[in-house]
Design a protein around this motif. Structure first.
Motif, PDB file in Angstrom:
ATOM      1  N   ASP A  99      66.405  42.077  37.304  1.00 21.48           N
ATOM      2  CA  ASP A  99      64.976  42.103  37.000  1.00 21.48           C
ATOM      3  C   ASP A  99      64.244  41.317  38.081  1.00 21.48           C
ATOM      4  O   ASP A  99      64.850  40.516  38.798  1.00 21.48           O
ATOM      5  N   ASP A 100      62.928  41.550  38.163  1.00 25.98           N
ATOM      6  CA  ASP A 100      62.102  40.638  38.961  1.00 25.98           C
ATOM      7  C   ASP A 100      61.222  39.855  37.996  1.00 25.98           C
ATOM      8  O   ASP A 100      60.979  40.284  36.871  1.00 25.98           O
ATOM      9  N   LEU A 101      60.794  38.671  38.439  1.00 26.05           N
ATOM     10  CA  LEU A 101      60.130  37.761  37.513  1.00 26.05           C
ATOM     11  C   LEU A 101      59.222  36.783  38.246  1.00 26.05           C
ATOM     12  O   LEU A 101      59.261  36.687  39.474  1.00 26.05           O
ATOM     13  N   PHE A 102      58.401  36.090  37.485  1.00 23.62           N
ATOM     14  CA  PHE A 102      57.664  34.941  38.007  1.00 23.62           C
ATOM     15  C   PHE A 102      58.233  33.680  37.377  1.00 23.62           C
ATOM     16  O   PHE A 102      58.457  33.633  36.168  1.00 23.62           O
ATOM     17  N   VAL A 103      58.496  32.674  38.222  1.00 21.87           N
ATOM     18  CA  VAL A 103      59.002  31.388  37.754  1.00 21.87           C
ATOM     19  C   VAL A 103      57.859  30.376  37.803  1.00 21.87           C
ATOM     20  O   VAL A 103      57.159  30.291  38.818  1.00 21.87           O
TER      21      VAL A 103
ATOM     22  N   PRO B 277      56.770  46.081  44.150  1.00 22.12           N
ATOM     23  CA  PRO B 277      57.816  46.896  43.531  1.00 22.12           C
ATOM     24  C   PRO B 277      57.712  46.894  42.009  1.00 22.12           C
ATOM     25  O   PRO B 277      57.257  45.917  41.414  1.00 22.12           O
ATOM     26  N   LEU B 278      58.106  47.992  41.407  1.00 21.21           N
ATOM     27  CA  LEU B 278      58.185  48.069  39.951  1.00 21.21           C
ATOM     28  C   LEU B 278      59.637  48.317  39.576  1.00 21.21           C
ATOM     29  O   LEU B 278      60.259  49.254  40.092  1.00 21.21           O
ATOM     30  N   TYR B 279      60.152  47.461  38.682  1.00 18.88           N
ATOM     31  CA  TYR B 279      61.549  47.606  38.290  1.00 18.88           C
ATOM     32  C   TYR B 279      61.790  49.006  37.724  1.00 18.88           C
ATOM     33  O   TYR B 279      60.984  49.544  36.982  1.00 18.88           O
ATOM     34  N   GLY B 280      62.943  49.593  38.091  1.00 12.88           N
ATOM     35  CA  GLY B 280      63.253  50.950  37.665  1.00 12.88           C
ATOM     36  C   GLY B 280      62.772  51.981  38.673  1.00 12.88           C
ATOM     37  O   GLY B 280      63.096  53.161  38.576  1.00 12.88           O
ATOM     38  N   HIS B 281      61.994  51.533  39.658  1.00 11.95           N
ATOM     39  CA  HIS B 281      61.481  52.415  40.711  1.00 11.95           C
ATOM     40  C   HIS B 281      61.927  51.890  42.083  1.00 11.95           C
ATOM     41  O   HIS B 281      62.821  52.452  42.690  1.00 11.95           O
ATOM     42  N   GLU B 282      61.330  50.772  42.490  1.00 11.96           N
ATOM     43  CA  GLU B 282      61.712  50.181  43.781  1.00 11.96           C
ATOM     44  C   GLU B 282      62.836  49.157  43.640  1.00 11.96           C
ATOM     45  O   GLU B 282      63.368  48.683  44.649  1.00 11.96           O
ATOM     46  N   LEU B 283      63.162  48.772  42.439  1.00 13.23           N
ATOM     47  CA  LEU B 283      64.240  47.799  42.188  1.00 13.23           C
ATOM     48  C   LEU B 283      65.111  48.316  41.053  1.00 13.23           C
ATOM     49  O   LEU B 283      64.596  48.874  40.084  1.00 13.23           O
ATOM     50  N   SER B 284      66.421  48.097  41.175  1.00 14.37           N
ATOM     51  CA  SER B 284      67.342  48.524  40.119  1.00 14.37           C
ATOM     52  C   SER B 284      68.696  47.892  40.405  1.00 14.37           C
ATOM     53  O   SER B 284      68.879  47.262  41.446  1.00 14.37           O
ATOM     54  N   PRO B 285      69.668  48.077  39.513  1.00 11.61           N
ATOM     55  CA  PRO B 285      71.007  47.543  39.799  1.00 11.61           C
ATOM     56  C   PRO B 285      71.600  48.120  41.084  1.00 11.61           C
ATOM     57  O   PRO B 285      72.501  47.529  41.670  1.00 11.61           O
TER      58      PRO B 285
ATOM     59  N   ALA C  40      46.302  52.722  35.488  1.00 18.47           N
ATOM     60  CA  ALA C  40      45.645  52.011  36.581  1.00 18.47           C
ATOM     61  C   ALA C  40      46.463  50.792  37.001  1.00 18.47           C
ATOM     62  O   ALA C  40      46.496  50.427  38.180  1.00 18.47           O
ATOM     63  N   ARG C  41      47.140  50.165  36.054  1.00 20.57           N
ATOM     64  CA  ARG C  41      47.999  49.029  36.416  1.00 20.57           C
ATOM     65  C   ARG C  41      49.041  49.484  37.434  1.00 20.57           C
ATOM     66  O   ARG C  41      49.350  48.778  38.392  1.00 20.57           O
ATOM     67  N   ASP C  42      49.557  50.695  37.243  1.00 20.70           N
ATOM     68  CA  ASP C  42      50.560  51.230  38.161  1.00 20.70           C
ATOM     69  C   ASP C  42      49.956  51.534  39.536  1.00 20.70           C
ATOM     70  O   ASP C  42      50.530  51.175  40.565  1.00 20.70           O
ATOM     71  N   SER C  43      48.780  52.165  39.587  1.00 22.65           N
ATOM     72  CA  SER C  43      48.190  52.474  40.899  1.00 22.65           C
ATOM     73  C   SER C  43      47.729  51.200  41.605  1.00 22.65           C
ATOM     74  O   SER C  43      47.757  51.116  42.834  1.00 22.65           O
ATOM     75  N   LEU C  44      47.323  50.175  40.820  1.00 24.59           N
ATOM     76  CA  LEU C  44      46.887  48.907  41.420  1.00 24.59           C
ATOM     77  C   LEU C  44      48.048  48.157  42.051  1.00 24.59           C
ATOM     78  O   LEU C  44      47.889  47.535  43.107  1.00 24.59           O
ATOM     79  N   ARG C  45      49.236  48.212  41.448  1.00 24.01           N
ATOM     80  CA  ARG C  45      50.393  47.518  42.038  1.00 24.01           C
ATOM     81  C   ARG C  45      50.980  48.358  43.174  1.00 24.01           C
ATOM     82  O   ARG C  45      51.602  47.832  44.094  1.00 24.01           O
ATOM     83  N   PHE C  46      50.763  49.671  43.103  1.00 22.13           N
ATOM     84  CA  PHE C  46      51.316  50.569  44.117  1.00 22.13           C
ATOM     85  C   PHE C  46      50.639  50.376  45.476  1.00 22.13           C
ATOM     86  O   PHE C  46      51.311  50.327  46.512  1.00 22.13           O
ATOM     87  N   GLU C  47      49.323  50.264  45.497  1.00 24.51           N
ATOM     88  CA  GLU C  47      48.611  50.171  46.785  1.00 24.51           C
ATOM     89  C   GLU C  47      49.036  48.953  47.614  1.00 24.51           C
ATOM     90  O   GLU C  47      49.219  49.083  48.828  1.00 24.51           O
TER      91      GLU C  47
END
Lengths: 130, 375
Positions: B100-104, B249-257, B238-245
């Motif tokens: 996963d990715d996260l904020f600490v 990365p979104l887990y399951g798309h740009e990040l995965s096992p 919109a949350r998805d297009s805002l993070r895309f520009e």
């Protein structure tokens, strides 16, 4: 939701306006609402092409989904609405007017009689919202 | 809709305000409001948007060895973090694949004045997997790990107007607050809140954490306070297009096992000068250079690329699209894809296979939109 009485409809959410032997085709208000913001339209047929009822004529892409548009009648394509290529948002703002997609010369004008009336189509839409 | 789906405290508010509810990561969440995703995107870029992201999870790590433990399980070196810092990081498997990715966040421990504790904000879809992973590794350390997702509410407030509006609601002065830092405060008289100057939209703004029973009250207060500045609720589309520009990365798309942070070009969040699970594999990959990398592309011919469409080079399949969409801010038809490194150079001609038709595209610079706080 708007269901103009002078149009005929397909179960797949296309509308057709019949004037004489010519049909003008687009997607319905219900369809554009379900798709939400349309950001891309591609018309995949050419003028003079002879096509059958049910053939795909366009692809509409919204923010989240893609939808194929099928011809509710067969015939010869006479005109394409190329304005949609640069202004796909017309599909949301004016689905029955400026966002017409193709015009077709009907091979069998009688076929349109079998399409849904506005009332029948409205019922078909409302059933899917339950 | 399935009864198995969870609902946030704001579910009824979303429905009452025309939110279109869809299943997402086990939750019923608003994909959009009547405003529509493109306009919601623009509102966030130009004014400010409010996001219900309570589906996301939170884990607290406390105890004498909290720092050593968190440093062992995340990629970023948290010993470099000062009190009230927030930093992006990843949980990796030993082979470098991403859990996963996260904020600490590093915060003062309310139960022990001499100690800090760590607060981890994680993805909804990975919550049970993350909690199991963290708990399993905690056994070897003197720490206590707690899944505090249910009692913690999370919303994001993002956009150029967000800091000023939020500052009117807090007692602490937010004008001098640094990016990637946090404050604790009381708002609306008695709501204890943790505010991180973080987010996942490319805009300035905050992520807010507070007791779940205050969700509706806090949500409405921010909307009301920002009414004149045009603040609106924003859905998942919109949350998805805002993070895309900004190419986040979104887990399951740009990040995965099977996609590592080196391939996804996230080494800013990986500290190789400390030990952590996955370090050796990632260091090897970094030194040997990864075989494939994440790139940005723009369609040159008309088309709209979507996730999983094949990427071609002279007709031969070389990679796959991880996210593709219309970018409202640039008006471009853009995407991110995993391709072999030799095709990753900016300007390289590729094709995207869209419904059996190769459509010309080229590799372009990432990000597509430079975050406001980096300009």
């Amino acid at each position: 939701m708007n269901y103009p009485a002078d149009l005929k409809y397909s179960e797949n959410d296309e509308w057709i306006r019949i004037e004489g032997n010519t049909g003008t085709i687009g997607i319905t208000d219900f369809a554009q609402d379900q798709l939400s913001d349309v950001v891309f339209v591609e018309i995949i047929v050419e003028p003079d092409e002879d096509l059958n009822q049910g053939d795909a004529c366009a692809t509409v892409e919204s923010v989240k989904a893609a939808a194929d548009v099928y011809l509710p009648v067969g015939g010869t394509i006479t005109e394409l609405n190329e304005d949609l290529l640069d202004t796909p948002e017309l599909v949301n703002s004016d689905p029955y007017g400026e966002a017409w997609m193709v015009k077709i010369e009907l091979s069998d004008p009688g076929v349109a009689d079998a399409l849904l009336s506005a009332d029948a189509y409205q019922k078909h839409c409302e059933e899917r919202l339950v | 809709m399935s009864n198995d789906l969870k609902r946030t405290e704001l579910y009824q508010w979303h429905v009452d305000n025309g939110g279109r509810m869809v299943p997402f990561a086990g939750w019923e969440m608003p994909v959009q409001y009547p405003t529509g995703p493109v306009k919601e995107h623009e509102i966030t870029r130009q004014a400010a948007g409010l996001f219900d992201i309570d589906h996301m999870g939170q884990i607290s790590v406390r105890g004498p060895e909290a720092e050593q433990f968190v440093n062992w399980i995340v990629t970023y070196d948290v010993s470099k973090m000062n009190l009230y810092d927030a930093h992006y990081a990843l949980f990796c498997y030993a082979d470098g694949g991403v859990i996963d990715d996260l904020f600490v966040y590093r915060l003062p421990d309310p139960e022990n004045a001499d100690r800090h504790y760590f607060f981890l904000a994680i993805n909804a879809a990975n919550r049970s997997k993350d909690v199991a992973w963290v708990t399993a590794h905690a056994k070897e350390f003197d720490v206590s790990v707690k899944d505090i997702s249910d009692e913690t509410y999370m919303i994001a407030f993002q956009g150029p107007n967000a800091p000023e509006i939020m500052d009117r609601l807090t007692t602490v002065d937010l004008t001098q607050m640094a990016r990637f830092s946090a404050v604790q405060d009381l708002i609306l008289d008695d709501v204890p809140i943790l505010l991180g100057r973080t987010g996942y939209t490319g805009e300035d703004g905050f992520e807010l954490f507070f007791p779940a029973e205050h969700a509706v009250e806090v949500w409405k207060a921010i909307l009301e306070e920002g009414k004149e500045e045009g603040v609106a609720p924003i859905g998942l589309a919109a949350r998805d297009s805002l993070r895309f520009e900004p190419c986040m990365p979104l887990y399951g798309h740009e990040l995965s096992p099977t996609i590592s942070p080196v391939e996804a070009r996230l080494t800013f969040a990986v500290s190789f000068d400390k030990d952590f699970i996955g370090r050796d594999a990632l260091l090897k990959q970094k030194l040997e250079k990864p075989g494939r990398v994440l790139v940005g592309f723009e369609l040159v011919e008309r088309g709209l690329a979507r996730e999983e469409y094949p990427v071609l080079h002279h007709g031969e399949e070389i990679g796959v699209v991880t996210t593709g969409m219309y970018s409202p801010t640039t008006s471009g038809y853009l995407g991110m894809a995993l391709v072999p490194r030799e095709f990753s150079k900016i300007g390289t001609d590729i094709e995207i296979q869209i419904r059996n038709k190769p459509v010309k595209a080229k590799i372009v610079k990432r990000p597509f939109y430079v975050p406001a706080y980096r300009r």
